[in-house]
Design a protein around this motif. Structure first.
Motif, PDB file in Angstrom:
ATOM      1  N   ILE A  65       0.850  -1.196   0.000  1.00 46.61           N
ATOM      2  CA  ILE A  65       0.000   0.000   0.000  1.00 46.61           C
ATOM      3  C   ILE A  65       0.878   1.236   0.000  1.00 46.61           C
ATOM      4  O   ILE A  65       0.623   2.022   0.470  1.00 46.61           O
ATOM      5  CB  ILE A  65      -0.887   0.028   1.247  1.00 46.61           C
ATOM      6  N   ASP A  99       4.080   1.044   1.273  1.00 42.79           N
ATOM      7  CA  ASP A  99       4.545   0.468   2.515  1.00 42.79           C
ATOM      8  C   ASP A  99       6.044   0.567   2.712  1.00 42.79           C
ATOM      9  O   ASP A  99       6.654  -0.359   3.213  1.00 42.79           O
ATOM     10  CB  ASP A  99       4.117  -0.995   2.597  1.00 42.79           C
ATOM     11  N   ILE A 114       2.559   4.242  12.899  1.00 44.16           N
ATOM     12  CA  ILE A 114       1.317   3.485  12.799  1.00 44.16           C
ATOM     13  C   ILE A 114       0.891   3.137  14.221  1.00 44.16           C
ATOM     14  O   ILE A 114       1.684   2.574  14.984  1.00 44.16           O
ATOM     15  CB  ILE A 114       1.501   2.202  11.971  1.00 44.16           C
ATOM     16  N   LYS A 117      -6.459  -3.523   9.635  1.00 48.05           N
ATOM     17  CA  LYS A 117      -5.645  -2.341   9.343  1.00 48.05           C
ATOM     18  C   LYS A 117      -6.558  -1.218   8.881  1.00 48.05           C
ATOM     19  O   LYS A 117      -7.636  -1.452   8.311  1.00 48.05           O
ATOM     20  CB  LYS A 117      -4.602  -2.632   8.265  1.00 48.05           C
ATOM     21  N   ARG A 118      -6.120  -0.003   9.130  1.00 46.26           N
ATOM     22  CA  ARG A 118      -6.836   1.177   8.646  1.00 46.26           C
ATOM     23  C   ARG A 118      -5.879   1.943   7.745  1.00 46.26           C
ATOM     24  O   ARG A 118      -4.739   2.235   8.133  1.00 46.26           O
ATOM     25  CB  ARG A 118      -7.295   2.053   9.809  1.00 46.26           C
ATOM     26  N   VAL A 119      -6.342   2.248   6.543  1.00 51.58           N
ATOM     27  CA  VAL A 119      -5.520   2.937   5.545  1.00 51.58           C
ATOM     28  C   VAL A 119      -6.236   4.218   5.145  1.00 51.58           C
ATOM     29  O   VAL A 119      -7.430   4.201   4.818  1.00 51.58           O
ATOM     30  CB  VAL A 119      -5.284   2.046   4.307  1.00 51.58           C
ATOM     31  N   VAL A 122      -2.064   5.256   2.938  1.00 47.69           N
ATOM     32  CA  VAL A 122      -1.058   5.151   3.995  1.00 47.69           C
ATOM     33  C   VAL A 122      -1.667   4.471   5.221  1.00 47.69           C
ATOM     34  O   VAL A 122      -2.756   4.857   5.671  1.00 47.69           O
ATOM     35  CB  VAL A 122      -0.518   6.543   4.387  1.00 47.69           C
ATOM     36  N   ARG A 123      -0.978   3.477   5.761  1.00 48.38           N
ATOM     37  CA  ARG A 123      -1.442   2.836   6.990  1.00 48.38           C
ATOM     38  C   ARG A 123      -1.409   3.831   8.136  1.00 48.38           C
ATOM     39  O   ARG A 123      -0.414   4.521   8.330  1.00 48.38           O
ATOM     40  CB  ARG A 123      -0.542   1.662   7.358  1.00 48.38           C
ATOM     41  N   THR A 124      -2.478   3.859   8.922  1.00 45.01           N
ATOM     42  CA  THR A 124      -2.511   4.746  10.081  1.00 45.01           C
ATOM     43  C   THR A 124      -2.681   3.980  11.387  1.00 45.01           C
ATOM     44  O   THR A 124      -2.173   4.407  12.424  1.00 45.01           O
ATOM     45  CB  THR A 124      -3.645   5.775   9.955  1.00 45.01           C
TER      46      THR A 124
END
Length: 203
Positions: free
Chosen positions: A9, A11, A60, A102-104, A108-110
């Motif tokens: 993502i 990453d 993150i 996961k939350r994106v 971007v992963r947050t």
């Protein structure tokens, strides 16, 4: 092993200096998760490197949710989607007693959410590692240096980055309670050695 295809993502692995905002971000998000899972009366803890004051980390927010049973949670798990969380069942190949989300945001992963049984093996492992780093600034500084080196070497290989931390994490988890080691705390280098363990944690 966590499949690499799940990590594509934007990453790149970047370890940044600690930010006081991470604690606030956890508090805000944990309130939302308490609402989403209210029927389960979950326990929610801030874990991972962002939960350790002063520790450099990937930006993150990792959150540990403890529930009475995973079966009960699975009946409510879709409620996390309301807040933008995506369930990743493939992670259960490595950690069968954990549910990972996961939350994106904008690619971007947050946030990461790790759901486990409260007071079970995984719950205790995550909290022991976090608390060990919170209690020992020297240990936390060594972990930060290890992460910087791994991020520089494996900036687009999350599996290699995570595997590189495993020995350190497992060595910390194998340590006896801090009170029992206080007389030798000045020279702890003997326990920082590579280990191979099947149960991996991310931090």
């Amino acid at each position: 092993m966590i499949p690499s295809e799940l990590m594509r993502i934007n990453d790149e692995i970047v370890v940044v200096p600690h930010s006081a905002a991470w604690t606030a971000r956890f508090r805000i998000e944990s309130q939302l998760l308490h609402v989403a899972l209210a029927v389960l009366k979950p326990a929610i803890e801030h874990i991972g490197s962002t939960s350790v004051p002063g520790l450099a980390a990937k930006p993150i927010i990792d959150m540990l949710i403890g529930v009475e049973s995973l079966t009960a949670f699975e009946c409510q798990s879709k409620r996390l989607a309301i807040f933008g969380y995506q369930y990743i069942p493939e992670y259960e190949r490595a950690l069968p007693d954990r549910r990972f989300f996961k939350r994106v945001v904008n690619g971007v992963r947050t946030h990461h959410v790790h759901v486990v049984e409260k007071n079970g093996v995984y719950w205790k492992r995550y909290l022991k590692f976090r608390n060990s780093l919170r209690d020992d600034a020297w240990m936390a500084s060594r972990y930060a240096e290890l992460k910087r080196q791994l991020a520089a070497r494996h900036s687009f290989d999350r599996d290699a980055y995570t595997n590189g931390k495993t020995g350190f994490i497992e060595a910390v988890l194998a340590m006896p309670p801090r009170a029992a080691t206080s007389s030798t705390a000045a020279q702890p280098t003997r326990w920082i050695t590579p280990l191979q363990q099947p149960e991996r944690m991310t931090a």
